[in-house]
Enzyme design. Structure first.
Site, PDB file in Angstrom:
ATOM      1  N   SER A 306       0.841  -1.204   0.000  1.00 52.73           N
ATOM      2  CA  SER A 306       0.000   0.000   0.000  1.00 52.73           C
ATOM      3  C   SER A 306       0.871   1.246   0.000  1.00 52.73           C
ATOM      4  O   SER A 306       1.968   1.244   0.565  1.00 52.73           O
ATOM      5  CB  SER A 306      -0.881   0.034   1.253  1.00 52.73           C
ATOM      6  OG  SER A 306      -0.107   0.286   2.405  1.00 52.73           O
ATOM      7  N   ASP A 307       0.379   2.297  -0.626  1.00 55.27           N
ATOM      8  CA  ASP A 307       0.995   3.593  -0.385  1.00 55.27           C
ATOM      9  C   ASP A 307       0.774   3.903   1.103  1.00 55.27           C
ATOM     10  O   ASP A 307      -0.076   3.295   1.759  1.00 55.27           O
ATOM     11  CB  ASP A 307       0.386   4.673  -1.288  1.00 55.27           C
ATOM     12  CG  ASP A 307       1.312   5.875  -1.441  1.00 55.27           C
ATOM     13  OD1 ASP A 307       2.239   6.036  -0.606  1.00 55.27           O
ATOM     14  OD2 ASP A 307       1.129   6.661  -2.383  1.00 55.27           O
TER      15      ASP A 307
END
Ligand SMILES: *[C@@H]1O[C@H](CO)[C@@H](O)[C@H](O)[C@H]1NC(C)=O
Ligand SMILES: *[C@@H]1O[C@H](CO)[C@@H](O)[C@H](O)[C@H]1NC(C)=O
Ligand SMILES: *[C@@H]1O[C@H](CO)[C@@H](O)[C@H](O)[C@H]1NC(C)=O
Ligand SMILES: *[C@@H]1O[C@H](CO)[C@@H](O)[C@H](O)[C@H]1NC(C)=O
Ligand SMILES: *[C@@H]1O[C@H](CO)[C@@H](O)[C@H](O)[C@H]1NC(C)=O
Ligand SMILES: *[C@@H]1O[C@H](CO)[C@@H](O)[C@H](O)[C@H]1NC(C)=O
Ligand SMILES: *[C@@H]1O[C@H](CO)[C@@H](O)[C@H](O)[C@H]1NC(C)=O
Ligand SMILES: *[C@@H]1O[C@H](CO)[C@@H](O)[C@H](O)[C@H]1NC(C)=O
Ligand SMILES: *[C@@H]1O[C@H](CO)[C@@H](O)[C@H](O)[C@H]1NC(C)=O
Length: 886
Positions: A306-307
Site C-alpha cells: 500500500s501507499d
C-alpha cells in the site's frame, strides 16, 4: 453481489447527503473542464459514481515467467514459518518506529531481516551523502533506454550502500493526464509507450543491484487534490473519501495500465497501490484492479504494497489483493493496524484463508529473492527521521526505548556526479536556436538574469522536502526528492566558464531589480554580448503547498515573478537565451514568437549537477539530442484534461472522459497546432530521413491463454489454539509498535476496535482456493507472451547532414486507423549517435501489442481490420517517411 465497505459508503453519501465545504456551502456544481469529446464509449465509461466490478478470489503466485527460482526459495522458507512470522512479513512496524520509511517485522528465529522500504524515485530520501539524479521527466526527455537503465542501476547502488531492501520507485502513475498534475515529473511522460520503456529499464537497473523496485502508484493517481482527507481539509473541503478516477476498460488498457504491464514484464518485485479510488473503489482494495487485472491478466508474481496510509482495511483489502500494509499502522502512530494482530485474528477466525496468507508471504519473499536481496543487502546504516549520529532506536517514541549509533553517514555516491552531469546534459531539450548556440564563451559580456539561476540562500536543502521555490529549481517537492550533496547552480557554472579565461560575467538574480536588469541587458546588447535568462515552474506532492499550489500547479506560467524580468530582458537584449527549469509544460508561445529570444532551452529538473549540465550544452561540449516528452501548448485549455480543484461531490469524481486522448493525442485529434510538439528537439547539427523499408515477419496466430492453475497451495499448519498467539510473556513491547501477537485469547477483544471487524463484507468466492482459469490476455508476467511477437520490422536511414557529431532520436508512430483511435501513437524510438556526414540505419520492431487495440468484449488485444499506417521522423509532427502495413 457483495460490495466492499468503502464502495458502499461512498455511494450512499454521494447519492444522498449534501456534504459541505468548510465555509458551510454545499459542494458547488462544478462543470468538468473542456474535455476532448472523442469516443462515446470513453464518455459513457467515465461517469460519476460508476462502480468497479468485484473480482474474487485473489490469484496466487505460481513462479511462472522467470520467477521459479525465487518462488521455490520463498516457498521453502514459508513452509517453516509460524502464523506470526508470516504476519510479520506483511506488516510495517509503524510510522517512524524503525529506521526506514517502511519496515516489515523481522523473523529473529530464522535470521530474516526486516525489509527496508525507502523513498524516492530520484534519490535516497531522508539521508546524507547520496546523489540527486535527473528526475523522471528528464529521463523521458533523453529518449535513451540505456540511460534509464544505468540511472536505475546507479541509484540502486546508493540504496544498496545505505542498507535498503527496496527503492520506492519508479513511477508510471501519475502518467501525466493533465499538465498541472503535481507529481508528473516523478514519472516519465504522458505517452504510455515512452513511459513503459523508461519504467521497465529503470526497474531492471534498480533490481540489478539487489534492491527491489516498486512500480507505483497503481493506478490513475493523476492529481494531488483530494488524494487524502486531511489534506483536503487544509484547503477547505471536508470530503468523505479520496477522489475517484473514473474511466473505461479500453482507456485503462491502452493508456494507464500499459506501462505497468511493461513493469511487470520487467520483473518488478512489488507494485504500490495508490490513494485514489478507481471507479469508486479504493485502489488498495479494488479487487478488479488487483485481483483480476494485476495478478490475473498481468500474471504479477510479486507483492502489492500500500501507499503510506492508503490501506483502509484488513480483511477486505487482503481479499481484494493487497499483500503488505505500509507503514503498518492504521494512520501514522495509532499503534493499531489493519494487518498485524488483526491479520493473525482473521486467519484464526477463518475470514482470511491460510492459502491467502501463505500467498502473501510467498509473494513478499519471492520479490526479495528475485533480486537476490538475501545475498546482496547489508544492514541499514542510516535513520530517516534525524541526521544525528546517535539517537533513539525507535524515533517516534524517543530515547527511553533505547539509543544507539543510528547514522553512520555512509557515502554512497562514488563518482556518480560525473554520470549525473552527463545525463543532465543529455536530457536538455533545445527548442529554439537562431544560431546563437552553441556559445563560444568568448562573448564580450555574459549577463545572467533570474532567481532561477541562483542558489537558495537558505542552502540547497534549505526547505523541508524541497517545499519552497527559492533559487534554482533542480528537483521538485515531496516524497519524491532527496537531499542534495551539493547543487551546482547555473550562475556558478556559467561564471566559472567565463572567469576561467578572464572574460566578463555579471548576474542579477533578484527578479524585482528591474532597474538594474534594464541597465545590464541594454549594456549587454550594446556590446553584442549574450543575455541568459532563467525561469522555472515547480510542483510536487499534496502534503505541501507553495503559494496555494497544493501539489498540482494552479497555472502553466512561470514562478518567482519571472515574467516582468523576462519582459525586460527580452525587450532590451536581442541576443537572449531563455533557460527553463520546469516540472512539465509551460506556456511560452510569446517567447517562441519573440525575435529577441534567440534560443530556448528546456532543462527540466536536472539534479545536483544542474549548472554544469547546462553549461555543457550551452557551450557545445554536448550537442543536445533530447526531445520533449510532452506537448507544449499555448494554453492549458488545449490539453483537454485538467485537474479538478473544487470537489464536485463529497467523493470527488474525476471523470476521464477524454479517454486515451491526452497530451499529443488530444492536440492531434483536435487539430491544434502546439507551440512545440511531443518528440520535438533541436540539435547543433541536422538530420535527414530516408529509405523506409518494411519487412513482414512470420508469427504464429495469436492464441488466447487457456490454462488452469493448481489449487491454492497451503504451507505448514497453523496452530489454531488462541493461547499460542499471545505476546510472549517476557516480551518488552515498544509502545505504538506493531507486532503480530494478540493480547487476549478472546479474538473479539484482541481485535481492539469498536465493533468487530468487517466480516460482513466477505465477497462471494473470496475464500475459494480452487483452480482458476488464466485470463485470455494473460499467461505470463506482463500479459500473454504472444503480445510481444514481432510482426513487422521497420527500418529507415538517418543521416547527419551537418558538421558536428550529434544524437538523434528517430521516432516511429502508428495509426491504428479506427474512428476512435488517436491519429498516431508512438510505437518506437531509438537514440543514435551519428558522426557528421554519416548515415545510420535504425530498426524498429513492431509487436502484436503495438498494433492492437483492447477489445472490451473478448477482453483481449485484437488487431482491427482498419488500415495500419506507420510514420517515421524526428517528432510527432515531423514525419517524412510513411507507409501502410500490408
Ligand atoms: C516480528 O518483528 C518484530 C520486530 O520488528 C520482532 O520483535 C518480533 O520478534 C517478530 N515476531 C516474530 C514472531 O518473529
Ligand atoms: C466533516 O464532516 C463530518 C460529517 O461528514 C463531520 O463529522 C466533521 O466534523 C466534519 N469536519 C470538519 C473539520 O468540518
Ligand atoms: C483492528 O482493526 C480495527 C479496524 O478495522 C482497529 O480499530 C483495531 O484497533 C485493530 N486492532 C488492532 C489490535 O490493531
Ligand atoms: C524594465 O524595468 C525598468 C525599471 O523598472 C522600467 O522602467 C522599464 O519600463 C522596464 N522595461 C520593460 C520592457 O519592461
Ligand atoms: C540588436 O541590437 C543591437 C544594438 O542595438 C543592434 O546593433 C542590432 O542590429 C540588433 N540586432 C537585431 C537583429 O535587431
Ligand atoms: C502562477 O503560479 C505561480 C506560482 O504560484 C505564480 O508565481 C504566478 O504568478 C502565477 N501566474 C499567474 C499568471 O498568475
Ligand atoms: C483447528 O485445527 C484443527 C487441526 O488442524 C482442526 O481440526 C480444527 O477444526 C481447527 N479449529 C478451528 C476452530 O478452526
Ligand atoms: C523469554 O522467554 C523465552 C522462553 O522462556 C526465552 O527463550 C527468551 O530468552 C526470553 N527472552 C527474554 C528477552 O528474556
Ligand atoms: C475475524 O477477524 C477479523 C480481523 O480482526 C475481523 O475483521 C472479522 O470481523 C472477524 N470475523 C469473524 C467472523 O469473527
Amino acid at each position: 453481489m457483495v460490495l466492499i465497505i468503502p464502495v458502499a459508503v461512498s455511494l450512499t453519501l454521494a447519492a444522498g447527503a449534501i456534504a459541505q465545504g468548510l465555509n458551510g456551502s454545499p459542494f458547488p456544481d462544478v462543470t468538468w473542464p473542456d474535455a476532448v469529446s472523442p469516443n462515446p464509449a470513453a464518455v459513457a465509461g467515465a461517469q460519476s459514481n460508476q462502480k468497479s466490478p468485484p473480482k474474487y478470489p485473489s490469484p496466487w503466485a505460481d513462479g511462472s515467467g522467470g520467477w521459479s527460482a525465487a518462488y521455490d526459495k520463498a516457498v521453502a522458507l514459508v513452509k517453516k514459518l509460524t502464523l506470526e512470522e508470516k504476519v510479520n512479513l506483511t506488516t510495517g512496524t509503524g510510522w517512524q518506529m524503525d529506521r526506514c520509511v517502511g519496515n516489515t517485522g523481522e523473523i529473529p528465529r530464522l535470521g530474516i531481516r526486516s525489509l527496508c522500504f525507502q523513498d524516492a524515485p530520484t534519490a535516497v530520501r531522508y539521508t546524507d551523502f547520496v546523489s540527486v539524479f535527473p528526475q523522471g521527466v528528464n529521463v523521458a526527455a533523453s529518449f535513451d533506454k540505456k540511460l534509464a537503465y544505468l540511472r536505475g542501476q546507479t541509484m540502486g547502488e546508493e540504496f544498496q550502500a545505505k542498507g535498503a531492501s527496496c527503492a520506492l520507485g519508479p513511477v508510471a502513475g501519475p502518467l501525466g493526464r493533465s499538465p498541472e498534475g503535481g507529481r508528473n515529473w516523478e514519472g516519465f511522460s504522458p505517452d504510455p509507450y515512452l513511459t513503459g520503456h523508461m519504467f521497465a529499464e529503470s526497474i531492471k537497473g534498480i533490481q540489478s543491484t539487489g534492491m527491489m523496485a516498486s512500480a507505483k502508484h497503481f493506478i490513475a493517481n493523476e492529481q494531488e487534490h483530494f488524494r487524502q482527507l486531511g489534506e483536503a481539509l487544509d484547503y477547505g473541503f471536508n470530503i468523505t473519501q479520496p477522489g475517484s478516477s473514473n474511466f473505461d476498460d479500453q482507456t485503462l488498457h491502452e493508456l494507464y495500465l500499459w506501462p505497468f504491464a511493461d513493469g511487470v514484464r520487467a520483473g518488478v518485485a512489488n507494485v504500490m497501490c495508490s490513494y485514489n479510488l478507481v471507479n469508486n473503489s479504493q485502489a488498495c482494495q479494488n479487487s478488479y484492479l488487483l485481483n483480476h487485472v494485476l495478478k490475473g491478466e498481468l500474471g504479477f508474481q510479486g507483492f502489492v504494497i500500500s501507499d503510506w496510509q492508503a490501506d483502509n482495511s484488513g480483511v477486505s483489502a487482503i481479499l481484494a489483493g493487497l499483500d503488505m500494509s505500509m507503514p503498518g499502522d492504521t494512520l501514522f502512530n495509532t499503534g493499531r493496524s489493519f494487518f498485524g494482530p488483526n491479520l493473525t485474528i482473521a486467519v484464526l477466525n477463518g475470514t482470511v484463508p491460510q492459502w491467502r496468507l501463505d500467498d502473501m508471504a510467498v509473494r513478499i519473499l519471492a520479490g526479495w529473492y528475485y533480486v537476490d536481496g538475501d545475498t546482496k543487502s547489508i544492514p541499514v546504516n542510516f535513520e530517516s527521521f534525524t541526521k544525528d549520529t546517535y539517537g533513539p532506536l525507535h524515533y517516534h517514541v524517543g530515547t527511553q526505548w533505547g539509543t544507539g549509533l543510528i547514522n553512520e553517514h555512509v557515502d554512497s555516491r562514488g563518482e556518480h556526479g560525473a554520470l549525473i552531469r552527463q545525463w543532465g546534459a543529455e536530457s536538455t531539450v533545445l527548442l529554439k536556436n537562431d544560431g546563437i548556440l552553441p556559445l563560444t564563451g568568448k562573448e564580450r559580456l555574459t549577463a545572467v538574469f533570474g532567481e532561477d539561476a541562483a542558489p537558495n540562500p537558505n542552502g540547497p536543502n534549505g526547505c523541508s522536502n524541497k517545499g519552497c521555490d527559492i533559487g534554482t529549481l533542480a528537483e521538485a517537492w515531496g516524497s519524491g526528492q532527496g537531499d542534495f550533496p551539493y547543487l551546482v547552480s547555473p550562475e556558478a557554472a556559467l561564471q566559472h566558464e567565463i572567469v576561467s579565461h578572464y572574460g566578463a560575467f555579471e548576474s542579477i538574480t533578484n527578479n524585482s531589480a528591474l532597474t538594474q536588469i534594464q541597465t545590464l541587458s541594454r549594456r549587454t546588447n550594446a556590446v553584442s554580448g549574450v543575455c541568459i535568462a532563467f525561469a522555472n515552474a515547480d510542483s510536487g506532492e499534496g502534503f505541501i503547498n507553495i503559494e496555494g499550489n497544493y501539489g498540482d500547479r494552479k497555472n502553466l506560467t512561470f514562478w518567482q515573478a519571472a515574467e516582468p524580468m523576462l519582459q525586460n530582458v527580452t525587450t532590451n537584449c536581442n541576443r537572449t537565451v531563455l533557460v527553463i527549469h520546469s516540472v512539465g509544460p509551460i506556456e511560452i508561445q510569446k517567447y517562441k514568437d519573440n525575435v529577441n529570444v534567440s534560443a530556448i532551452v528546456w532543462a527540466g529538473l536536472p539534479g545536483e549537477q544542474s549548472g554544469n549540465s547546462l553549461a555543457d550544452v550551452l557551450y557545445g561540449r554536448v550537442n543536445p539530442g533530447a526531445k520533449l516528452p510532452f506537448t507544449l501548448g499555448a494554453s492549458r485549455e488545449e490539453y483537454g484534461a485538467d485537474v479538478l480543484y473544487t470537489p464536485n461531490q463529497p467523493v470527488p469524481q474525476f471523470n476521464f472522459q477524454e479517454g486515451v486522448f491526452v497530451d499529443y493525442r488530444a492536440f492531434d485529434h483536435r487539430n491544434i497546432t502546439p507551440v512545440y510538439e511531443f518528440g520535438f528537439g533541436l540539435s547543433y547539427t541536422e538530420f535527414e530521413y530516408a529509405d523506409l523499408q518494411i519487412e513482414k515477419c512470420g508469427a504464429a496466430p495469436y492464441e488466447p491463454a487457456s490454462s488452469v492453475s493448481d489449487a491454492a497451495p497451503i504451507y505448514g499448519t497453523i496452530d489454531n489454539r488462541t493461547t499460542t498467539h499471545l505476546f510472549p510473556s517476557n516480551f518488552t513491547r515498544v509502545p505504538l509498535y506493531i507486532y503480530p501477537w494478540l493480547n487476549s485469547t478472546n479474538l473479539s477483544s484482541a481485535y481492539g476496535g469498536s465493533g468487530y471487524g468487517d466480516s460482513a463484507f466477505i465477497p462471494d468466492g473470496a475464500l475459494d482456493g480452487s483452480p482458476i482459469a488464466t485470463h485470455p490476455a494473460g499467461g505470463a508476467p506482463g500479459g500473454n507472451p504472444q503480445l510481444w511477437d514481432v510482426l513487422y520490422r521497420v527500418t529507415a536511414t538517418v543521416s547527419n547532414v551537418g558538421s558536428l557529431a550529434g544524437a538523434e532520436v528517430p521516432q516511429l508512430y502508428v495509426s491504428h486507423g479506427g474512428p476512435f483511435d488517436p491519429k498516431r501513437v508512438l510505437r518506437g524510438f531509438e537514440k543514435l549517435l551519428i558522426e557528421p556526414g554519416q548515415s545510420t540505419s535504425v530498426t524498429f520492431e513492431l509487436s502484436r501489442r503495438d498494433l492492437s487495440n483492447w477489445d472490451t468484449v473478448s477482453q483481449n488485444w485484437v488487431i482491427t481490420d482498419y488500415t495500419k499506417t506507420v510514420f517515421v521522423g524526428s517528432s510527432s509532427r515531423a514525419l517524412p517517411l510513411t507507409a501502410v502495413l500490408q
